[in-house]
Design a protein around this motif. Sequence first.
Motif, short mmCIF file in Angstrom:
data_model
loop_
_atom_site.label_atom_id
_atom_site.label_comp_id
_atom_site.label_asym_id
_atom_site.label_seq_id
_atom_site.Cartn_x
_atom_site.Cartn_y
_atom_site.Cartn_z
N ALA A 207 0.83 -1.20 0.00
CA ALA A 207 0.00 0.00 0.00
C ALA A 207 0.87 1.24 0.00
N VAL A 208 0.27 2.35 -0.43
CA VAL A 208 0.90 3.67 -0.30
C VAL A 208 0.66 4.12 1.13
N ASP A 209 1.71 4.29 1.89
CA ASP A 209 1.59 4.59 3.32
C ASP A 209 1.72 6.10 3.54
N LEU A 210 0.59 6.75 3.83
CA LEU A 210 0.60 8.20 4.08
C LEU A 210 0.17 8.51 5.52
N VAL A 211 0.20 7.51 6.39
CA VAL A 211 -0.23 7.70 7.78
C VAL A 211 0.72 8.66 8.49
N GLY A 212 0.16 9.70 9.09
CA GLY A 212 0.96 10.70 9.78
C GLY A 212 1.65 11.69 8.88
N GLU A 213 1.34 11.66 7.57
CA GLU A 213 2.07 12.49 6.60
C GLU A 213 1.20 13.51 5.88
N THR A 214 -0.11 13.52 6.11
CA THR A 214 -0.99 14.37 5.31
C THR A 214 -1.59 15.51 6.12
N SER A 215 -1.66 16.67 5.50
CA SER A 215 -2.48 17.76 6.03
C SER A 215 -3.93 17.49 5.65
#
Length: 267
Positions: A207-215
């Motif tokens: 998966a594309v892991d964007l946890v904790g990285e997005t506004s």
Amino acid sequence: KTSGVFEHCPHIDVRLTQEVQTPGAGSDPYGPSHGSRRLLFDAASLLRTESRTSLPVDLVIGPDWLDPVWGASFFESALFRQGSGPDLLRRRESVGLPTGIEIRPHHVLRHLEILVALGLEVVDRHLEFWSGPTDRESAATLVPLSDRDRPIVAIAVGAGAARRRWPGDRFTEVAADLVRRTGCQIVLIGGSDARIEADQVLETVEAVDLVGETSVGLMAEIFRRSDLLISNDSGPVHVAADVGTRSVVVSPHPVDGEPWVVNSPRR
């Protein structure tokens, strides 16, 4: 946490940010939520300061916790969660209070009704979300649309309250089944407090892991590019609704629970 929702809104002149939770400690980024009385006094202080430094405040339109009746409603809901629902209903009935389920309209509709009462005309009821150009560019890089034969499914694995969090292994089962049946691309979304659940999914599913990285703005643009969101009953669902992304929401309310409780999906 949510002030970014209005960062690029063209209809807002001033944003007054109010703290609603204490800072977290250790691995938990969020501390306890402030009580309704603290929230009410803090809001009054912000508005008083703004009226003194700018222009007088003529009207305040706000959430449920600005209504004193809401506190009693929340207390009764807590009794229901402890199994005291039938007794509570009998007591209400004995003193002539209503015992039916109050179906409240969505906050947006309630606020629009206030504007109509003031003589304004509502020309469109659809939701909007205002992202910035950086959000759109970042989303295009992180989740490219080069292979449109593969559906994009976003999964929001976190939630502010522990009781709203579906176990990570359940999300893993859903993600693995979707990949097997559709070949979809999975995108993980969530705050830094959802790291454990996200890692559980990543152990089984690519998966594309964007946890904790997005506004909030970047999250909205990721959802615009997604075909589906699967989420706990938390903030990302509202953002997905704003941008028109279909969602499946995991509700923490028991199937056989009292429909009268605030968190019941039947309300």
